[in-house]
Each structure stands twice: as C-alpha cells, then as structure tokens.
Scaffold this motif. Structure first.
Motif, PDB file in Angstrom:
ATOM      1  N   THR A   1      -7.503   5.101  -6.369  1.00 22.87           N
ATOM      2  CA  THR A   1      -7.357   6.518  -6.008  1.00 22.87           C
ATOM      3  C   THR A   1      -5.963   6.836  -5.482  1.00 22.87           C
ATOM      4  N   TYR A   2      -5.215   5.817  -5.097  1.00 21.60           N
ATOM      5  CA  TYR A   2      -3.864   6.039  -4.565  1.00 21.60           C
ATOM      6  C   TYR A   2      -2.781   5.987  -5.650  1.00 21.60           C
TER       7      TYR A   2
ATOM      8  N   PRO B   1     -15.137  -2.517  -4.221  1.00 25.50           N
ATOM      9  CA  PRO B   1     -14.922  -1.262  -3.480  1.00 25.50           C
ATOM     10  C   PRO B   1     -13.462  -1.082  -3.054  1.00 25.50           C
ATOM     11  N   MET B   2     -12.820  -2.186  -2.658  1.00 23.04           N
ATOM     12  CA  MET B   2     -11.408  -2.114  -2.287  1.00 23.04           C
ATOM     13  C   MET B   2     -10.558  -1.728  -3.497  1.00 23.04           C
TER      14      MET B   2
ATOM     15  N   LYS C   1     -10.982   1.938  -4.363  1.00 27.23           N
ATOM     16  CA  LYS C   1     -10.211   2.771  -3.436  1.00 27.23           C
ATOM     17  C   LYS C   1      -8.729   2.715  -3.771  1.00 27.23           C
ATOM     18  N   THR C   2      -8.233   1.537  -4.091  1.00 28.68           N
ATOM     19  CA  THR C   2      -6.821   1.380  -4.462  1.00 28.68           C
ATOM     20  C   THR C   2      -6.468   2.279  -5.636  1.00 28.68           C
TER      21      THR C   2
ATOM     22  N   ARG D   1       0.816  -1.214   0.000  1.00 25.33           N
ATOM     23  CA  ARG D   1       0.000   0.000   0.000  1.00 25.33           C
ATOM     24  C   ARG D   1       0.852   1.268   0.000  1.00 25.33           C
TER      25      ARG D   1
END
Length: 271
Positions: free
Chosen positions: A231-232, A224-225, A228-229, A200
C-alpha cells in the motif's frame, strides 16, 4: 530439467546462470540467504523462451567473490556492478528475501534503471541495530554453528522450518542442496547484514511497475506485512500464494511462475 552451465562476468567477480536470447529483455533473479543461482533453474527454464533470464550468485556464494565488508548497501553496489558487467540495460529484477532487500536499496540509487521489480517474500525493514531482539535473533540463527554444526548438517532442519504445506519434493531437495552449500562465513555475514535494514521511508519513491509476492504460511516475511508494504508503493500489485512458506519458487514452482508470468504479461500490454 536442463542445468545451465555456470558463467562468470568479464571481471571474474560474479558467477551466474542464464537462459534465453542474449538480446532479449533481461530478467534477473536474486536469491535469498540460503539460496544460490541454481535455486532459480526452474524459472530460467520457464522464462528463458521470452527473456534473457539470469540468476546471479550473490557475492560469497557459488563462484562469486566475497565482499571485503558485507552490508545491504555494499550488496546493492555489487548488483549494479553485475548489471553493468552483463550490459543488462533496463532489467526486470526479481528479488527473493534478502535479494528483495538488495533490490530496494539499489532502487534508491538507481530509481529509473530497471523496467520493473518483483519483491518476493521480503521486507522493507528488519530488526533493530541494537538491543535484545538482535541478540536473540543472532543466537537463534548462528548459535548452532557456534556449537559445531555445519551448514550441511543444519540444512534439512532450516529448510523444513521455512516451507509451508505440501512442498514440491524436487524443489525441497534443491533447497537443501543450496542451503547446505552456503559457505558458513557468507551465511554469518548475510545474517548480520540484515539487522537494522530499513527502507520504509523510500517505498513511496518507487515509481516502477512493482509486484509484491507473498506466501500465506511465510513466517519470515508474513503476508499481512507484505500486503501493508504494497500500500506504500504507488500502483503496486500484491499477490498472496495460499499455503506457501518462504521458498515459493521451490515449494510451488508452478504457482510462483504463474503469478510472475501474469505480472510480466501485464508489462507487455502496458509497453
């Protein structure tokens, strides 16, 4: 569908299948724990007209030699050695599940060596290196083998649990065949290698064009995970395939190929 002849690298360590012009841009597919190079045959057929489409057998799978000690880091090193053996300069990497974890680890040591990456139904972190979660995970995944089941006997149930709505029958047959052919030692080693994986903190350092591809019914790498990933990772694209479980390229090959094809086309317009 034509069946590519199994190939082997010059050093004899890695087996793979390939299609397309050897001089074209390399497009390398990395399978998951229950997969094999042949699980990508539909994609080799689809993309072999534009790329040098290549699917490796992970170490310990198919004709590839097993590693002395299995870890995500050791698998990333093996990927680099495979790429060097092929002379595959500036490849596009498509990593599914643990294949996507291997790509993430590989990117840390080789951040500029790829042209682009696709992280398909994978995660930047998995579990804890110790504690109750690990024990329950290992028991659920490896317990049946401990009780005398075989990969072949488990394959129908394992595959059924992985997929979403209305999967392609031919893809499911191939999925069961691949799962049932995984050597038990390799399956055990790969499962244990997952525990404690965590990249991460390096997501923000990925500077290549990146596509994250998820399935809305995927319980192993939940959408969903994955959203979200995305976005990083700077500039990453995110695509979710409706109704699809964990084996998108086999469950819904047309939808998978369309999403991958759009991403590949976008790279061509940026070049």
């Amino acid at each position: 569908m034509s069946q590519p002849a199994p190939m082997i690298t010059k050093d004899g360590r890695f087996a793979y299948e390939a299609a397309g012009d050897p001089g074209a841009i390399p497009l390398i597919f990395l399978h998951g724990i229950g997969g094999a190079a042949r699980s990508w045959r539909r994609q080799l057929a689809t993309f072999g007209d534009r790329f040098r489409a290549i699917a490796w057998d992970m170490p310990g799978y198919g004709g590839s030699a097993p590693l002395a000690s299995v870890s995500i880091a050791a698998l990333a090193d093996a990927l680099q050695q495979f790429i060097e053996q092929l002379g595959a300069a500036k490849p596009i990497l498509v990593g599914h599940s643990i294949g996507g974890m291997i790509v993430q680890k590989w990117l840390v040591q080789s951040p500029k060596l790829a042209r682009a990456v696709v992280l398909a139904q994978t995660s930047p972190a998995f579990g804890k290196a110790d504690g109750d979660w690990q024990k329950s995970f290992i028991a659920a995944r490896l317990g049946p083998l401990d009780r005398g089941e075989t990969m072949k006997s488990l394959a129908p149930t394992l595959v059924k649990e992985l997929v979403g709505d209305d999967p392609d029958p031919n893809g499911m047959e191939l999925a069961r065949e691949c799962m049932g052919s995984v050597p038990e030692a390799s399956y055990r080693a790969m499962m244990l290698a997952l525990i404690g994986f965590d990249q991460r903190s390096t997501l923000r350092d990925i500077s290549l064009p990146t596509l994250l591809l998820s399935g809305s019914r995927d319980n192993n790498a939940p959408a969903p995970m994955m959203a979200k990933t995305a976005t990083y990772i700077p500039g990453a694209e995110y695509v979710e395939l409706a109704g699809v479980g964990h084996l998108a390229n086999l469950e819904r090959p047309a939808a998978f190929d369309e999403a991958l094809g759009r991403f590949l086309n976008s790279l061509a317009t940026k070049a």
